[in-house]
Design a protein around this motif. Sequence first.
Motif, PDB file in Angstrom:
ATOM      1  N   PHE A   3      10.271  -0.232  -0.619  1.00 49.71           N
ATOM      2  CA  PHE A   3       9.017  -0.598  -1.256  1.00 49.71           C
ATOM      3  C   PHE A   3       9.020  -2.079  -1.607  1.00 49.71           C
ATOM      4  O   PHE A   3       8.032  -2.786  -1.401  1.00 49.71           O
ATOM      5  N   ILE A   7       6.515  -4.965  -0.459  1.00 48.14           N
ATOM      6  CA  ILE A   7       5.793  -5.841  -1.388  1.00 48.14           C
ATOM      7  C   ILE A   7       6.024  -7.301  -1.006  1.00 48.14           C
ATOM      8  O   ILE A   7       5.087  -8.113  -0.953  1.00 48.14           O
ATOM      9  N   THR A 135      -3.060  -1.544  -1.128  1.00 45.58           N
ATOM     10  CA  THR A 135      -3.155  -1.546  -2.604  1.00 45.58           C
ATOM     11  C   THR A 135      -3.354  -2.971  -3.105  1.00 45.58           C
ATOM     12  O   THR A 135      -4.241  -3.225  -3.936  1.00 45.58           O
ATOM     13  N   ALA A 139      -6.666  -4.414  -4.951  1.00 47.94           N
ATOM     14  CA  ALA A 139      -6.540  -5.036  -6.284  1.00 47.94           C
ATOM     15  C   ALA A 139      -7.102  -6.455  -6.250  1.00 47.94           C
ATOM     16  O   ALA A 139      -7.771  -6.879  -7.194  1.00 47.94           O
ATOM     17  N   GLY A 148      -4.079   1.324  -7.804  1.00 51.64           N
ATOM     18  CA  GLY A 148      -2.841   1.929  -8.319  1.00 51.64           C
ATOM     19  C   GLY A 148      -2.883   3.441  -8.237  1.00 51.64           C
ATOM     20  O   GLY A 148      -1.925   4.069  -7.786  1.00 51.64           O
ATOM     21  N   TYR A 151      -2.744   4.660  -4.597  1.00 48.32           N
ATOM     22  CA  TYR A 151      -1.391   4.511  -4.055  1.00 48.32           C
ATOM     23  C   TYR A 151      -0.495   5.634  -4.568  1.00 48.32           C
ATOM     24  O   TYR A 151       0.164   6.315  -3.777  1.00 48.32           O
ATOM     25  N   ALA A 152      -0.500   5.799  -5.917  1.00 49.75           N
ATOM     26  CA  ALA A 152       0.404   6.795  -6.513  1.00 49.75           C
ATOM     27  C   ALA A 152       0.088   8.201  -5.983  1.00 49.75           C
ATOM     28  O   ALA A 152       0.996   8.946  -5.603  1.00 49.75           O
TER      29      ALA A 152
ATOM     30  N   VAL B  66       3.618   5.721  -9.574  1.00 48.16           N
ATOM     31  CA  VAL B  66       2.633   5.012 -10.415  1.00 48.16           C
ATOM     32  C   VAL B  66       3.106   3.573 -10.631  1.00 48.16           C
ATOM     33  O   VAL B  66       2.327   2.617 -10.492  1.00 48.16           O
ATOM     34  N   GLU B  68       5.173   1.839  -8.768  1.00 44.99           N
ATOM     35  CA  GLU B  68       5.074   1.114  -7.491  1.00 44.99           C
ATOM     36  C   GLU B  68       3.640   0.681  -7.236  1.00 44.99           C
ATOM     37  O   GLU B  68       3.389  -0.444  -6.807  1.00 44.99           O
ATOM     38  N   GLY B  69       2.692   1.591  -7.506  1.00 52.35           N
ATOM     39  CA  GLY B  69       1.268   1.282  -7.303  1.00 52.35           C
ATOM     40  C   GLY B  69       0.829   0.137  -8.188  1.00 52.35           C
ATOM     41  O   GLY B  69       0.141  -0.788  -7.733  1.00 52.35           O
ATOM     42  N   ARG B  70       1.293   0.161  -9.455  1.00 54.89           N
ATOM     43  CA  ARG B  70       0.922  -0.912 -10.390  1.00 54.89           C
ATOM     44  C   ARG B  70       1.512  -2.240  -9.924  1.00 54.89           C
ATOM     45  O   ARG B  70       0.855  -3.281 -10.006  1.00 54.89           O
ATOM     46  N   ALA B  71       2.759  -2.183  -9.449  1.00 53.13           N
ATOM     47  CA  ALA B  71       3.418  -3.420  -8.993  1.00 53.13           C
ATOM     48  C   ALA B  71       2.664  -4.008  -7.804  1.00 53.13           C
ATOM     49  O   ALA B  71       2.424  -5.221  -7.753  1.00 53.13           O
ATOM     50  N   ALA B  72       2.276  -3.136  -6.860  1.00 55.35           N
ATOM     51  CA  ALA B  72       1.541  -3.614  -5.678  1.00 55.35           C
ATOM     52  C   ALA B  72       0.190  -4.188  -6.094  1.00 55.35           C
ATOM     53  O   ALA B  72      -0.240  -5.229  -5.583  1.00 55.35           O
ATOM     54  N   ALA B  73      -0.489  -3.496  -7.037  1.00 54.26           N
ATOM     55  CA  ALA B  73      -1.794  -3.981  -7.513  1.00 54.26           C
ATOM     56  C   ALA B  73      -1.627  -5.318  -8.224  1.00 54.26           C
ATOM     57  O   ALA B  73      -2.464  -6.225  -8.066  1.00 54.26           O
ATOM     58  N   VAL B  75       0.618  -7.579  -7.611  1.00 55.47           N
ATOM     59  CA  VAL B  75       0.821  -8.611  -6.578  1.00 55.47           C
ATOM     60  C   VAL B  75      -0.532  -9.074  -6.042  1.00 55.47           C
ATOM     61  O   VAL B  75      -0.810 -10.269  -5.938  1.00 55.47           O
TER      62      VAL B  75
END
Lengths: 346, 155
Positions: A3, A7, A135, A139, A148, A151-152, B66, B68-73, B75
Amino acid sequence: MRFLLAILAAAALLVTPAAALEIEAPEVPESGREWMPENTHSIAEGVGEIFHKAVQALRPDLREAAQVSVGILASVILLSVLRLTSDSMKQTAEIAGTTTVASILFLSTNSMLHLAVNTITEVVEYGKLLLPVMTAALAAQGGITASGSLYAGTMLFVAVLSGMVSHFLVPGIYLFLALYTGSCACGEEMLKRIGDLLKNSMSWLLKTILMIFTSYLGLTGVVTGTTDAAVLKATKVTMASFIPVVGGVLSDASEAVLVSAGVMKNAAGVYGIFAVLALLLNPFLRIAAHYLILKLTAAFCCVIGEGRVPALIEAFASAMGILLGMTGAVCVMVLISTVCFMRGVA
Amino acid sequence: MQLLGKYVVSLTTAAILCGILLSLLKDDSLRKLLRLVCGIFLILAVLEPLTEISSSDFSWQYSAYVSEGRAAAAVGEELAADARNRIIKEELHSYILDKAVSTGAEIEAELTLDENGVPVFVHISGKWTPESKSDISRFLSEELGIAKENQQWTG
């Protein structure tokens, strides 16, 4: 770790000139490269091209499936002749015939099962690279909450389904075939019942996971989309309250970033859809060809033969159907979530 | 895969054994009893692997996804803010230089923005007259909202 790499890759792709953001979907894996369309700008033309290429490459598989079918038909004819000549040989002929047909079918089913599992693994791995990019893009376009949650949710359901595939569906298919082979060889109705229960649980599981997934996406889209739209609106109102010159520049810059993020996100999404289809379509059509030919063979066997062998062929066809279902379900999940990311903030 | 193969083989063997035993018996009452025993035996054989499944086999950690999703968002959000700030800096920079040219000054401006993209500090270098400096300074505070104490002039 993967992951983090995704990123970093997304971040590297997004480091861009001031005028716009540049977001690119990860490159399609080696196995899907040959199926990728030349024209990646039009969805309809691109999908048509992938489909055309996949159908053209089906010929060897059709030939192989037809050979299997001919082998089975020959075995069934031989079995019927044996039954006609001697009544005492009936049980032995049934066991021998079932074993022969099962071993012929098991080879092709096994190779299709491996093909399905490999396809699922590749699509899931590609999804793990594509979804962080989508994602980040959503964003950047203002869909912070939605991206978010999407994605989750997608990652959770994909993990649940791929876990189910390796822990339940693949062993379940083997078990189902073993149960049906045992039932057809010995004429044991109970084994057939257990096999049916297993098959029904597998298809119920696939349908339920897909249904929960689409419901989750629907609910998340409505709730988070509204939240993000409200935040965007509030930001615009705040900008308008700034000093005129700064407010105007700020508003123009934000609009430019939102528009370019939207354009880039859609381009990445379209490429991602093509990549998933390029990975999926050929294996899916190959399994579908085997499935249809098995169904046809089962129908022919019902006409020319009797006994339990046609039921066994029907069971192998059902196993192929479950393979199709599980391969399609994983890919549909990645495709639907990509489309949801593309839809963006309302 | 080895475990699975073993399972399939043992189950098929059990099923075939049951089938053979049942086909050997002709007596109806005994056959019914054996059928019951075989049924229980087969159900146990089918369910046996379920007892070996541990929770670690299904380690789906929603909270990890969750995060991981927040981290990607985050970025994406950060990169969008960077792109927006670059555009704002370019726009305001050319705006300030246009103003400077109209007052006869030859300057270079370096802007600092806050997290919302609003200019909060400016460093001006170059050549200017006291009148042009006064004009530009007023322009910076009135039009761009940069207070005089946040304007640094290096002649």
